[in-house]
Design a protein around this motif. Sequence first.
Motif, PDB file in Angstrom:
ATOM      1  N   ILE A 234       0.691  -1.082   0.016  1.00 56.19           N
ATOM      2  CA  ILE A 234      -0.160   0.062  -0.012  1.00 56.19           C
ATOM      3  C   ILE A 234       0.909   1.251  -0.177  1.00 56.19           C
ATOM      4  CG2 ILE A 234      -1.694   0.957   1.729  1.00 56.19           C
ATOM      5  CD1 ILE A 234      -2.990  -1.656   2.499  1.00 56.19           C
ATOM      6  N   THR A 235       0.220   2.487  -1.284  1.00 54.09           N
ATOM      7  CA  THR A 235       1.479   3.848  -1.028  1.00 54.09           C
ATOM      8  C   THR A 235       0.370   4.581  -0.866  1.00 54.09           C
ATOM      9  OG1 THR A 235       1.475   3.275  -3.409  1.00 54.09           O
ATOM     10  CG2 THR A 235       3.158   2.482  -2.903  1.00 54.09           C
ATOM     11  N   HIS A 236      -0.503   4.339  -0.973  1.00 54.46           N
ATOM     12  CA  HIS A 236      -1.660   5.614  -0.697  1.00 54.46           C
ATOM     13  C   HIS A 236      -2.914   4.774  -0.044  1.00 54.46           C
ATOM     14  CE1 HIS A 236       1.281   6.722  -3.996  1.00 54.46           C
ATOM     15  NE2 HIS A 236       0.362   7.816  -3.624  1.00 54.46           N
ATOM     16  N   VAL A 237      -3.212   6.359   0.735  1.00 52.74           N
ATOM     17  CA  VAL A 237      -4.512   5.692   1.725  1.00 52.74           C
ATOM     18  C   VAL A 237      -5.529   7.327   1.298  1.00 52.74           C
ATOM     19  CG1 VAL A 237      -5.953   5.281   3.764  1.00 52.74           C
ATOM     20  CG2 VAL A 237      -3.867   4.370   3.404  1.00 52.74           C
ATOM     21  N   PHE A 238      -6.673   6.957   0.786  1.00 53.61           N
ATOM     22  CA  PHE A 238      -7.396   8.181   0.421  1.00 53.61           C
ATOM     23  C   PHE A 238      -8.595   7.664   0.920  1.00 53.61           C
ATOM     24  CE2 PHE A 238      -5.670   7.683  -3.704  1.00 53.61           C
ATOM     25  CZ  PHE A 238      -5.383   8.763  -3.978  1.00 53.61           C
ATOM     26  N   GLU A 239     -10.108   9.245   1.780  1.00 52.04           N
ATOM     27  CA  GLU A 239     -10.664   9.134   2.151  1.00 52.04           C
ATOM     28  C   GLU A 239     -11.695  10.147   1.496  1.00 52.04           C
ATOM     29  OE1 GLU A 239     -11.265   7.741   4.689  1.00 52.04           O
ATOM     30  OE2 GLU A 239      -9.887   7.849   6.045  1.00 52.04           O
TER      31      GLU A 239
ATOM     32  N   VAL B 237      -4.004  16.019  -9.037  1.00 50.04           N
ATOM     33  CA  VAL B 237      -4.072  14.246  -9.851  1.00 50.04           C
ATOM     34  C   VAL B 237      -3.186  13.520  -9.038  1.00 50.04           C
ATOM     35  CG1 VAL B 237      -3.310  12.844 -11.800  1.00 50.04           C
ATOM     36  CG2 VAL B 237      -4.746  15.079 -12.550  1.00 50.04           C
ATOM     37  N   VAL B 238      -3.592  12.507  -8.149  1.00 52.91           N
ATOM     38  CA  VAL B 238      -2.304  11.672  -7.282  1.00 52.91           C
ATOM     39  C   VAL B 238      -1.914  10.359  -8.327  1.00 52.91           C
ATOM     40  CG1 VAL B 238      -1.880  10.183  -5.912  1.00 52.91           C
ATOM     41  CG2 VAL B 238      -3.865  12.445  -5.325  1.00 52.91           C
ATOM     42  N   GLU B 239      -0.288  10.821  -9.081  1.00 52.62           N
ATOM     43  CA  GLU B 239      -0.068   9.334  -9.439  1.00 52.62           C
ATOM     44  C   GLU B 239       0.551   8.232  -8.821  1.00 52.62           C
ATOM     45  OE1 GLU B 239       0.868   9.179 -12.896  1.00 52.62           O
ATOM     46  OE2 GLU B 239       0.843  11.729 -13.159  1.00 52.62           O
TER      47      GLU B 239
ATOM     48  N   VAL C 276      -4.765   8.564 -10.080  1.00 54.66           N
ATOM     49  CA  VAL C 276      -5.985   8.827  -8.918  1.00 54.66           C
ATOM     50  C   VAL C 276      -6.605  10.108  -9.643  1.00 54.66           C
ATOM     51  CG1 VAL C 276      -7.750   9.507  -6.994  1.00 54.66           C
ATOM     52  CG2 VAL C 276      -6.287   7.106  -7.544  1.00 54.66           C
ATOM     53  N   ARG C 277      -7.273  10.965  -9.868  1.00 54.41           N
ATOM     54  CA  ARG C 277      -8.102  12.274 -10.133  1.00 54.41           C
ATOM     55  C   ARG C 277      -8.985  12.859  -9.188  1.00 54.41           C
ATOM     56  NH1 ARG C 277     -12.046  14.973 -13.047  1.00 54.41           N
ATOM     57  NH2 ARG C 277     -12.602  13.095 -14.653  1.00 54.41           N
ATOM     58  N   VAL C 278      -9.120  14.001  -8.074  1.00 52.04           N
ATOM     59  CA  VAL C 278      -9.794  14.802  -7.150  1.00 52.04           C
ATOM     60  C   VAL C 278     -10.873  15.456  -8.160  1.00 52.04           C
ATOM     61  CG1 VAL C 278      -9.886  15.300  -5.435  1.00 52.04           C
ATOM     62  CG2 VAL C 278      -7.698  14.065  -5.622  1.00 52.04           C
ATOM     63  N   ILE C 279     -11.843  14.932  -7.039  1.00 51.33           N
ATOM     64  CA  ILE C 279     -12.898  15.147  -8.212  1.00 51.33           C
ATOM     65  C   ILE C 279     -13.744  16.133  -6.597  1.00 51.33           C
ATOM     66  CG2 ILE C 279     -15.501  15.041  -9.277  1.00 51.33           C
ATOM     67  CD1 ILE C 279     -13.725  13.039 -10.990  1.00 51.33           C
TER      68      ILE C 279
ATOM     69  N   TYR D 116     -13.332  10.043  -6.330  1.00 50.76           N
ATOM     70  CA  TYR D 116     -11.412   9.918  -7.169  1.00 50.76           C
ATOM     71  C   TYR D 116     -11.885   8.504  -8.034  1.00 50.76           C
ATOM     72  CZ  TYR D 116     -10.432  10.759  -2.624  1.00 50.76           C
ATOM     73  OH  TYR D 116     -10.206  12.008  -0.998  1.00 50.76           O
ATOM     74  N   ALA D 117     -11.654   9.947  -9.176  1.00 51.30           N
ATOM     75  CA  ALA D 117     -11.418   8.802 -10.411  1.00 51.30           C
ATOM     76  C   ALA D 117     -10.694   8.037 -10.718  1.00 51.30           C
ATOM     77  CB  ALA D 117     -11.899   9.657 -11.899  1.00 51.30           C
ATOM     78  N   LEU D 118     -10.130   6.630 -10.873  1.00 50.54           N
ATOM     79  CA  LEU D 118      -8.970   6.001 -11.008  1.00 50.54           C
ATOM     80  C   LEU D 118      -8.988   5.643 -13.203  1.00 50.54           C
ATOM     81  CD1 LEU D 118      -7.677   4.171 -10.063  1.00 50.54           C
ATOM     82  CD2 LEU D 118      -9.002   2.427  -9.724  1.00 50.54           C
ATOM     83  N   GLU D 119      -7.897   5.539 -12.792  1.00 54.96           N
ATOM     84  CA  GLU D 119      -7.438   5.879 -13.938  1.00 54.96           C
ATOM     85  C   GLU D 119      -6.503   4.646 -14.095  1.00 54.96           C
ATOM     86  OE1 GLU D 119      -4.565   7.854 -17.440  1.00 54.96           O
ATOM     87  OE2 GLU D 119      -6.447   9.312 -17.110  1.00 54.96           O
ATOM     88  N   ALA D 120      -6.148   3.926 -15.089  1.00 59.91           N
ATOM     89  CA  ALA D 120      -5.287   2.877 -15.244  1.00 59.91           C
ATOM     90  C   ALA D 120      -5.396   2.429 -16.238  1.00 59.91           C
ATOM     91  CB  ALA D 120      -6.040   1.339 -15.101  1.00 59.91           C
TER      92      ALA D 120
END
Length: 460
Positions: free
Chosen positions: A48-53, A95-97, A104-107, A119-123
């Motif tokens: 785990i490298t990132h945690v989002f609330e 935008v979080v790389e 992840v794009r923050v909306i 959080y929009a997830l782009e893969a």
Amino acid sequence: MVTIIPIDTPTLGDRSYVAHDGEVALVVDPQRDIDRVLDVVHEAGVRITHVFETHIHNDYVTGGLALAKVTGAAYHVNADDQVSYDRVPVRDGDVVEVSPALRVRVIATPGHTYTHLSYALEADGEQVGVFSGGSLLFGSTGRPDLLGPEHTHALVHHQYHSANRLAAELPEQAQVLPTHGFGSFCSATQSEATSSTIGQEKRTNPALTQAEQEWVDELLAALDTWPAYYAHMAPANAAGPDAADLSAPATADKDELRRRLEAGEWLVDLRSRTAFAAGHVRGTFNFGIDGQLATYLGWLIPWGTPVTLLGETPEQVAEAQRELARIGLDRPAAAATGSPEQWTDDRLGSFRTATFADLAQVRHHREVAMVDVRRTPEWDEAHIDGAVSLPLHELLDRLDEVPDGEVWVHCAAGYRASIAASVLARVGHHVVAVDDSFDEQAAPAGLPVVATARPLTVGS
């Protein structure tokens, strides 16, 4: 390629998420018992490298800060949230790389709270989903009234525009990945769906198919009360809670259990409602581990009252302890396992359980009091003519309204009725708990079920 793993907490009606690319993972809205998340990433062989609330939660204590500390992950929380811990502040448009493959794009999606984020997830360059928290849910949205009536009008309109923003900015094939909506009281209305996409929501979600004022009016009319313990969740989450302490509580013997009862503490029997009715320690409450234990215990108990857990096995006690830790009831005062005969030398209490058919038969022979402990909207939709409405969450404050004599208590299916029966038996009422389906059995049994002052016939 991205793998998205939901972690369900069905007793609270919530989901957390782990998303990973085979090497690194992000986590969204983790619950307090972070060992479940750590087990998932260990099994997947990722870190785990990132945690989002998505927001400062109202219905559970977060594990986000604790998880970030344990893993060394960056902890992303809205920059505008007033919190007492260090975090990586994020805002609309950031935008979080997460990795070369994951972004992840923050909306900003206010409505459930003012500072709610999605959080929009782009893969690999494709927008695969959106972690929508308490914004866009399956067939609904998060409720807009948890911050108080003075904010509801503004928030409900924010919620409408936030849902429509997500629908406008994301492709139809993108998955909708909400935190609430699986029975949570944070959801404005409930859906049976277990998955969805932006395209599906655009076709079926009232927030995306109705005019704004029409949707606002209907949503506000559908809102019901929420659990009392919600008042304690946001302050706990803003303060930065530690991980749950799930070490076993101290074992209490018969003498200690008696002392705790006499001191006014709560002794909670976790056994099934059938087992409790057949025999229990007098003065104890029945919140079975087979139902929404945390929701209803947290709703009824005076906050801060010590709790002792009584279970058939250590596993029952451990499960209950985990459930309660999720809402900030951290350390049971004590615990005991086995059977009621091992918990007291006094004569056991008991009460009868019955069906709606039994109730109909009894009413042919004598007058009995009927207490309906469902919530008011359930009562308004349909109830037995002559019953007294005492919603479970109001029962402790309205005990003087309980009729004298033999009291038959029911809910929708039996779980809440058993809680109520344990409350009433504790104060000396002669109680019968109806363990039966109201919707399926009350009217067919011949009971006079009415709705909006209109009798219901079988099959209506």
